[in-house]
Design an enzyme around this catalytic site. Structure first.
Site, PDB file in Angstrom:
ATOM      1  N   TYR A  76      11.767 -24.714 -22.054  1.00  0.00           N
ATOM      2  CA  TYR A  76      10.232 -23.732 -23.156  1.00  0.00           C
ATOM      3  C   TYR A  76      11.028 -24.398 -24.239  1.00  0.00           C
ATOM      4  CZ  TYR A  76       5.855 -20.875 -24.494  1.00  0.00           C
ATOM      5  OH  TYR A  76       5.660 -20.602 -25.469  1.00  0.00           O
ATOM      6  N   ASP A 102      18.216 -26.539 -29.450  1.00  0.00           N
ATOM      7  CA  ASP A 102      16.724 -24.861 -29.949  1.00  0.00           C
ATOM      8  C   ASP A 102      17.425 -24.021 -29.340  1.00  0.00           C
ATOM      9  OD1 ASP A 102      14.884 -23.241 -28.969  1.00  0.00           O
ATOM     10  OD2 ASP A 102      13.348 -24.361 -28.061  1.00  0.00           O
ATOM     11  N   LYS A 118      13.238 -15.871 -33.120  1.00  0.00           N
ATOM     12  CA  LYS A 118      13.363 -14.618 -33.100  1.00  0.00           C
ATOM     13  C   LYS A 118      14.930 -13.857 -33.825  1.00  0.00           C
ATOM     14  CE  LYS A 118      12.631 -15.920 -28.173  1.00  0.00           C
ATOM     15  NZ  LYS A 118      11.544 -15.131 -28.107  1.00  0.00           N
TER      16      LYS A 118
END
Length: 436
Positions: free
Chosen positions: A141, A236, A268
Site C-alpha cells: 500500500y 516506500d 509516520k
C-alpha cells in the site's frame, strides 16, 4: 462503552462510516470503535475512562510513546512562535539534515502525508525518466493515489484494474502489479516492458498486509534490475522509516549490502505524531523538482514548523538505547503471542522486520499477498476482542503491523502477556465454532 457508542452514533450522522480512515471503524473485527480522549506513554484512555495498552502507536509514529515530555515541550515552544508561516523555516532545514544523515538520500522535500509523498515520488520518477509505466506489488500500500490503488489482474503481465470505485481505468492502465518476493515475475515484466518502465515502487518491508519481509537479497535485486533498465527504484519507507531501525529498513539491507534506492518516501515517525511526510533521493533526481527543475510539486503546509519540530525532536531522542528497548519489547510480546497460540492449538506464524511485527493466524511462512490472505480473520476478530476486553488495544484488522514504543515498560508489557492466553483460547473457540 456507552460514551464511545454515543460518539460513534453522532459521528455516523456527519462522517461517512463515522470515521476519517476506514480501518478505525472496526468493520474487520466487528463491534463499536473506542473513541480515545487522551494518551500518555504506552496507554490510551477512551471516552468511558477505560485504559488500554496501546499496540498501534497511531499506526507507527509514536516511537517514543504518547505525550513524551521533551516532544511536548518542543512543540509548545514552537506553537508559541506561530503555527504556520508559508516561508522557509529553521526546523525544516534541521529535520532534512537529520534525515540525510541517517539514510541514503541526498536531498529531501517535505509534504504533509505519506500518500502525497508517494504521489510526488512517482511524478518525479516519470518526469526524470520520460517514461510512464509504474510497477508495484500486490499487497503493498502506497497511499490512496489513484495509480497505486491497483490490484493484481489475472496474469503477471495484465495491466491492473482499479482497486476501488472512483478510480478510472485510465489512471491504472499504466500500473503493473506483481506478486511480492517473486523474482521471476519482476524479470519477466522488465523483459517485456523495460523501456517503458519509469519506476518500480515497493514497501521497503511490507506492513500493510501484515509484516511480510523481503526475502534475503530481494531489495538488492530490485535495485539492480531497475538500474540495468534505466528505471528508478522507489522504496516506500513511510511505515518502516526510523521505525524498524535508526536507518529504517535500508539499515537492515542496503546499508549492509552496499546499494541505495533512487527515491525514498518517509512518514509516520519523522512527523512525531503530526501530519508530516517527505520524499528524497539522489541529488541528480531531486534536482528535477521545481524550482530547480521542470517537475512541479508544492504544498502550503509542507515543512510546517510545528510538525517538523515534533519530528526533529523525536529523531534526536531516538537513540540506540531506544531501538534496543523496542527490540526487546517486540521480541517478548511476539514470542509470548506465539506461545499462547501454540498452547491453544491455533495455527499461526509471527513475522517481523526490526522492531515491527505481526501475527498471522495461518500456517507460515507468509511471503506474499496470497499467503497473507489465508489468515483466519474470524479467529483474529475473537482474539482482538478478547485482548480489547482485557485492556490491550491491537490493530482492528488481521492485516496490520503491531507497534511498540520506548514507553512500553514492565507494567505495560505484563498487561499484554497476561491477556494473551485468554485471547488465544478465544481464537481457538472461534475456529472450532466455524468448523462445527
Amino acid at each position: 462503552m456507552p460514551a464511545s457508542a454515543a460518539l460513534f452514533e453522532r459521528a455516523q450522522a456527519v462522517t461517512p462510516g463515522g470515521v476519517n480512515s476506514p480501518v478505525r471503524a472496526f468493520n474487520a473485527v466487528g463491534g463499536t470503535p473506542r473513541f480515545i480522549t487522551s494518551a500518555r506513554g504506552a496507554w490510551l484512555t477512551d471516552a468511558d475512562g477505560r485504559d488500554y495498552v496501546d499496540l498501534i502507536g497511531s499506526w507507527g509514529p509514536m516511537l517514543l510513546g504518547h505525550a513524551h515530555p521533551e516532544v511536548q515541550e518542543a512543540v509548545q515552544a514552537a506553537v508559541a512562535r506561530g503555527t504556520s508561516y508559508g516561508t522557509p523555516t529553521v526546523p525544516e532545514v534541521e529535520l532534512a539534515e537529520e534525515i540525510v544523515a541517517r539514510t541514503s538520500v541526498e536531498r529531501v522535500r517535505f509534504v504533509s502525508s505519506g500518500t502525497e509523498a508517494t504521489m510526488s515520488a512517482i511524478r518525479l520518477a516519470r518526469g526524470f525518466t520520460g517514461r510512464d509505466v509504474v510497477v508495484k506489488f500486490a499487497g503493498c500500500y502506497h497511499g490512496h493515489v489513484d495509480a497505486l490503488l491497483a490490484s493484481a489482474g489475472s496474469g503477471l503481465m495484465t495491466f491492473a484494474l482499479p482497486g476501488t470505485p472512483g478510480v478510472p481505468a485510465s489512471s491504472t492502465e499504466l500500473t503493473l502489479v506483481l506478486p511480492y518476493n517473486d523474482r521471476a515475475a519482476v524479470e519477466q515484466v522488465f523483459a517485456e516492458h523495460g523501456e517503458r518502465i519509469a519506476c518500480l515502487v515497493t514497501e521497503a518491508s511490507p506492513g500493510n498486509m501484515g509484516v511480510v519481509p523481503p526475502e534475503p537479497g530481494f531489495n538488492a535485486f530490485l535495485s539492480e534490475i531497475c538500474r540495468r533498465h534505466g528505471a528508478l527504484f522507489v522504496s516506500d519507507e513511510v511505515m518502516t522509516g526510523f521505525r524498524v531501525t535508526r536507518q529504517g529498513q535500508w539499515g537492515l539491507d542496503g546499508a549492509v549490502e552496499g546499494w541505495a534506492p533512487d527515491l525514498v518516501t518517509f512518514g509516520k515517525v519523522m512527523g512525531g505524531g503530526f501530519p508530516a511526510a517527505a520524499f528524497g533521493g539522489r541529488a541528480e533526481v531531486m534536482h528535477h523538482l521545481a524550482p530547480e527543475g521542470p517537475v512541479y510539486q508544492a504544498g502550503t503546509l509542507s515543512g510546517n514548523p510545528i510538525a517538523t519540530t515534533a519530528g526533529l525532536t523525536t529523531l534526536r531522542l531516538a537513540t540506540d538505547d531506544v531501538y534496543a528497548h523496542l527490540d526487546r519489547v517486540a521480541t517478548t510480546i511476539r514470542e509470548a503471542a506465539c506461545a499462547a497460540l501454540t498452547g491453544a492449538g491455533v495455527a499461526h506464524v509471527a513475522q517481523s522486520t526490526g522492531t515491527m511485527f505481526s501475527v498471522f493466524l495461518t500456517e507460515g511462512p507468509v511471503r506474499d499477498f496470497d499467503d497473507a490472505s489465508r489468515t483466519d480473520t474470524a479467529a483474529y476478530a475473537a482474539f482482538f476482542h478478547s485482548m480489547l476486553d482485557q485492556g490491550v488495544y491491537l490493530p482492528p484488522s488481521a492485516y496490520e503491523a503491531w507497534f511498540v514504543s520506548a514507553a512500553h515498560d514492565e507494567r505495560a508489557v505484563q498487561a499484554v502477556l497476561d491477556a494473551l492466553p485468554d485471547a488465544a483460547r478465544a481464537a481457538a473457540a472461534a475456529q472450532q465454532g466455524s468448523a462445527a
